[in-house]
Design an enzyme around this catalytic site. Structure first.
Site, PDB file in Angstrom:
ATOM      1  N   GLY A  12       5.242   4.967  -4.446  1.00  0.00           N
ATOM      2  CA  GLY A  12       3.908   4.606  -4.691  1.00  0.00           C
ATOM      3  C   GLY A  12       2.974   5.517  -3.534  1.00  0.00           C
ATOM      4  CE1 TYR A  13      -2.718   7.612  -0.707  1.00  0.00           C
ATOM      5  CE2 TYR A  13      -3.587   5.392  -0.925  1.00  0.00           C
ATOM      6  CZ  TYR A  13      -3.641   6.897  -0.408  1.00  0.00           C
ATOM      7  OH  TYR A  13      -4.668   7.124   0.250  1.00  0.00           O
ATOM      8  CE  LYS A  87      -1.964   1.200  -6.693  1.00  0.00           C
ATOM      9  NZ  LYS A  87      -2.056   2.237  -5.809  1.00  0.00           N
ATOM     10  CB  SER A 127      -4.959  -6.560   0.769  1.00  0.00           C
ATOM     11  OG  SER A 127      -6.243  -6.242   0.476  1.00  0.00           O
ATOM     12  CB  THR A 129      -8.243  -8.555  -0.795  1.00  0.00           C
ATOM     13  OG1 THR A 129      -9.113  -9.118  -1.941  1.00  0.00           O
ATOM     14  CG2 THR A 129      -6.753  -9.122  -1.355  1.00  0.00           C
ATOM     15  CE1 TYR A 152      -3.480  -5.977  -5.167  1.00  0.00           C
ATOM     16  CE2 TYR A 152      -5.548  -6.519  -4.517  1.00  0.00           C
ATOM     17  CZ  TYR A 152      -4.342  -5.963  -4.224  1.00  0.00           C
ATOM     18  OH  TYR A 152      -3.967  -5.172  -3.177  1.00  0.00           O
ATOM     19  CE  LYS A 156      -1.178  -7.049  -2.175  1.00  0.00           C
ATOM     20  NZ  LYS A 156       0.076  -6.371  -2.106  1.00  0.00           N
ATOM     21  CG  ASN A 182     -11.054  -0.507   1.521  1.00  0.00           C
ATOM     22  OD1 ASN A 182     -11.097  -1.549   2.261  1.00  0.00           O
ATOM     23  ND2 ASN A 182     -11.856  -0.237   0.321  1.00  0.00           N
ATOM     24  NE  ARG A 234     -15.095  -3.159   0.272  1.00  0.00           N
ATOM     25  CZ  ARG A 234     -16.256  -3.640  -0.179  1.00  0.00           C
ATOM     26  NH1 ARG A 234     -17.215  -3.981   0.568  1.00  0.00           N
ATOM     27  NH2 ARG A 234     -16.537  -3.999  -1.283  1.00  0.00           N
TER      28      ARG A 234
HETATM   29  C1  UD1 Z   1     -10.183  -3.077  -3.714  1.00  0.00           C
HETATM   30  C2  UD1 Z   1      -9.704  -4.460  -3.997  1.00  0.00           C
HETATM   31  C3  UD1 Z   1      -8.687  -4.487  -2.829  1.00  0.00           C
HETATM   32  C4  UD1 Z   1      -7.595  -3.753  -3.080  1.00  0.00           C
HETATM   33  C5  UD1 Z   1      -8.377  -2.405  -2.646  1.00  0.00           C
HETATM   34  C6  UD1 Z   1      -7.316  -1.030  -2.806  1.00  0.00           C
HETATM   35  C7  UD1 Z   1     -11.584  -5.960  -4.458  1.00  0.00           C
HETATM   36  C8  UD1 Z   1     -12.596  -6.924  -3.929  1.00  0.00           C
HETATM   37  N1  UD1 Z   1     -10.860  -5.545  -3.245  1.00  0.00           N
HETATM   38  O1  UD1 Z   1     -10.948  -3.128  -2.472  1.00  0.00           O
HETATM   39  O2  UD1 Z   1      -8.010  -5.669  -2.969  1.00  0.00           O
HETATM   40  O3  UD1 Z   1      -6.755  -3.721  -1.821  1.00  0.00           O
HETATM   41  O4  UD1 Z   1      -9.412  -2.063  -3.718  1.00  0.00           O
HETATM   42  O5  UD1 Z   1      -6.929  -0.964  -4.211  1.00  0.00           O
HETATM   43  O6  UD1 Z   1     -11.451  -5.558  -5.577  1.00  0.00           O
HETATM   44  N2  UD1 Z   1     -17.385   2.125  -5.090  1.00  0.00           N
HETATM   45  C9  UD1 Z   1     -18.467   2.759  -5.440  1.00  0.00           C
HETATM   46  N3  UD1 Z   1     -18.246   3.616  -6.813  1.00  0.00           N
HETATM   47  C10 UD1 Z   1     -16.857   3.556  -7.342  1.00  0.00           C
HETATM   48  C11 UD1 Z   1     -15.646   2.833  -6.721  1.00  0.00           C
HETATM   49  C12 UD1 Z   1     -16.164   2.040  -5.455  1.00  0.00           C
HETATM   50  O7  UD1 Z   1     -19.412   2.629  -5.198  1.00  0.00           O
HETATM   51  O8  UD1 Z   1     -16.631   4.200  -8.328  1.00  0.00           O
HETATM   52  C13 UD1 Z   1     -17.701   1.104  -3.885  1.00  0.00           C
HETATM   53  C14 UD1 Z   1     -17.384  -0.206  -4.189  1.00  0.00           C
HETATM   54  O9  UD1 Z   1     -18.351  -0.894  -4.700  1.00  0.00           O
HETATM   55  C15 UD1 Z   1     -16.872  -0.466  -2.632  1.00  0.00           C
HETATM   56  C16 UD1 Z   1     -16.564   0.723  -1.983  1.00  0.00           C
HETATM   57  O10 UD1 Z   1     -16.860   1.971  -2.839  1.00  0.00           O
HETATM   58  O11 UD1 Z   1     -18.071  -1.096  -2.047  1.00  0.00           O
HETATM   59  C17 UD1 Z   1     -14.988   0.648  -1.949  1.00  0.00           C
HETATM   60  O12 UD1 Z   1     -14.320   0.247  -3.301  1.00  0.00           O
HETATM   61  P1  UD1 Z   1     -12.862   0.441  -3.436  1.00  0.00           P
HETATM   62  O13 UD1 Z   1     -12.314   1.696  -3.166  1.00  0.00           O
HETATM   63  O14 UD1 Z   1     -12.837  -0.132  -5.262  1.00  0.00           O
HETATM   64  O15 UD1 Z   1     -12.083  -0.780  -2.590  1.00  0.00           O
HETATM   65  P2  UD1 Z   1     -12.329  -2.383  -2.450  1.00  0.00           P
HETATM   66  O16 UD1 Z   1     -13.310  -2.664  -3.560  1.00  0.00           O
HETATM   67  O17 UD1 Z   1     -13.010  -2.598  -1.113  1.00  0.00           O
END
Ligand code: UD1
Length: 343
Positions: A12-13, A87, A127, A129, A152, A156, A182, A234
């Protein structure tokens, strides 16, 4: 070096990057993965980087019989790094029983085998999270955990509890939970990286796929958060920096440097970035203009979180070193390689 390190989820990653760092530090690595979310070709790419193809067994660790059978055939494992898990946050809400079964049962099967076959050491991929939206920032390891937002996230949290309780009951076991913020980016060789199935849910894979023309536009979720530009914050950490922390955690356990049977460390950079800062950072690092649109908040998202990394810095002697733009460029170089996009 005597003894092998078992990396579950090693194709995996984060697992694949950790296998490379372990090999480069001189460890002999065995990978177990069920290949449900990764390809066997990752092993060849690991070999291109490190010069060694790790031993591999295709096993789903939730299968107790197969897992026991694996350990009965491998008597030279001295430590386990446990990444293997489902995940996808959204999917876990749809099929929670699968998530609990897959993530919890696999961990319990590993612990059973550790006891049966005398393997003391386990490093677990947890995580940030588990903190939910913390009341105080940045978060230290003693910041209280909150109820998880998803099955999920709950796996954890519960696995941390299972490890703590098992290590308390069986003092021959020792473990370290690493709470990742992240993880983003890819190996500088662009030979391994993140390969999400279907539409990426995470920010950086969505950005690189948008830049590659696979997605029309990036949606930036939320513009009314209490942050400098209104988008969520983040702590984005380079996956190679993250992988190196696993080698240090393994060494800590193997050389009896741990202070308690079960320890927890935050792994982040200590700096928060907004989504819009990531978008601009990507454009600056790569010279590629991103098509993006600001939309409503994504349900379940927290507003802001970043790590206090003092404990990891001081106790592990580990620090994230690779800068954000270099990391975003590495993610783009990986996307370009797998899509066959030239410079
Ligand atoms: C999520 C999970 C976390 C997990 C991590 C890695 C939650 C609450 N947390 O973190 O448990 O370990 O992924 O898989 O779900 N964003 C955009 N546009 C997009 C995608 C994301 O604006 O298309 C924003 C999100 O709103 C957030 C940030 O980017 O503010 C990071 O998002 P993401 O990469 O999905 O990670 P988390 O949500 O922080």
């Amino acid at each position: 070096m005597t003894g092998k390190i078992l990396v579950t989820g090693g194709t995996g990653y984060i697992g694949s990057h950790t296998v490379v760092e372990l090999q480069e530090a001189g460890y002999d690595v065995i990978v177990v993965d069920d290949l449900s979310n990764s390809g066997i070709d990752v092993l060849d790419n690991i070999a291109k980087i490190s010069g060694t193809k790790p031993a591999f067994s295709k096993i789903n660790l939730a299968d107790g019989v197969k897992t026991d059978n694996f350990f009965s055939r491998h008597h030279d494992i001295v430590a386990i790094i446990h990444f293997a898990a489902s995940k996808a946050v959204g999917e876990s809400v749809q099929i929670p029983l699968h998530y609990y079964r897959n993530n919890l049962v696999s961990t319990m099967n590993l612990l059973d085998c550790q006891l049966k076959y005398g393997i003391a050491n386990i490093v677990f991929s947890s995580s940030c999270t588990v903190y939910g939206q913390p009341d105080k920032l940045p978060v230290t390891e003693s910041t209280p955990r909150k109820d998880a937002e998803s099955p999920y996230g709950n796996t954890k949290r519960v696995i941390e509890d299972i490890l703590r309780d098992a290590i308390h009951a069986y003092p021959q076991l020792r473990g370290i939970a690493l709470r990742y913020f992240n993880p983003i980016g890819a190996h500088p060789s662009a030979l391994i990286g993140e390969l999400p199935l279907g539409v990426p849910q995470n920010l950086v894979p969505f950005i690189t796929q948008t830049a590659a023309g696979i997605r029309n536009e990036l949606k930036v979720f939320g513009s009314d958060y209490d942050t400098p530009d209104g988008s969520a914050i983040r702590d984005y950490i380079n996956v190679v920096d993250l992988a190196k922390a696993h080698v240090i955690a393994i060494e800590r356990l193997l050389h009896n440097r741990n202070k308690e049977g079960f320890e927890v460390f935050n792994l982040g950079t200590g700096n928060g970035s907004t989504v819009l800062e990531i978008v601009r950072g990507f454009e600056k690092a790569t010279g590629v203009k991103l098509n993006y649109k600001i939309v409503d908040r994504r349900p379940g998202d927290i507003e802001k979180i970043w790590a206090d990394t003092t404990y990891a810095n001081e106790e592990l002697g580990w620090k994230a070193r690779i800068g954000l733009e270099e990391t975003l460029l590495s993610a783009w170089n990986w996307e370009k390689r797998i899509r066959g996009i030239g410079d």
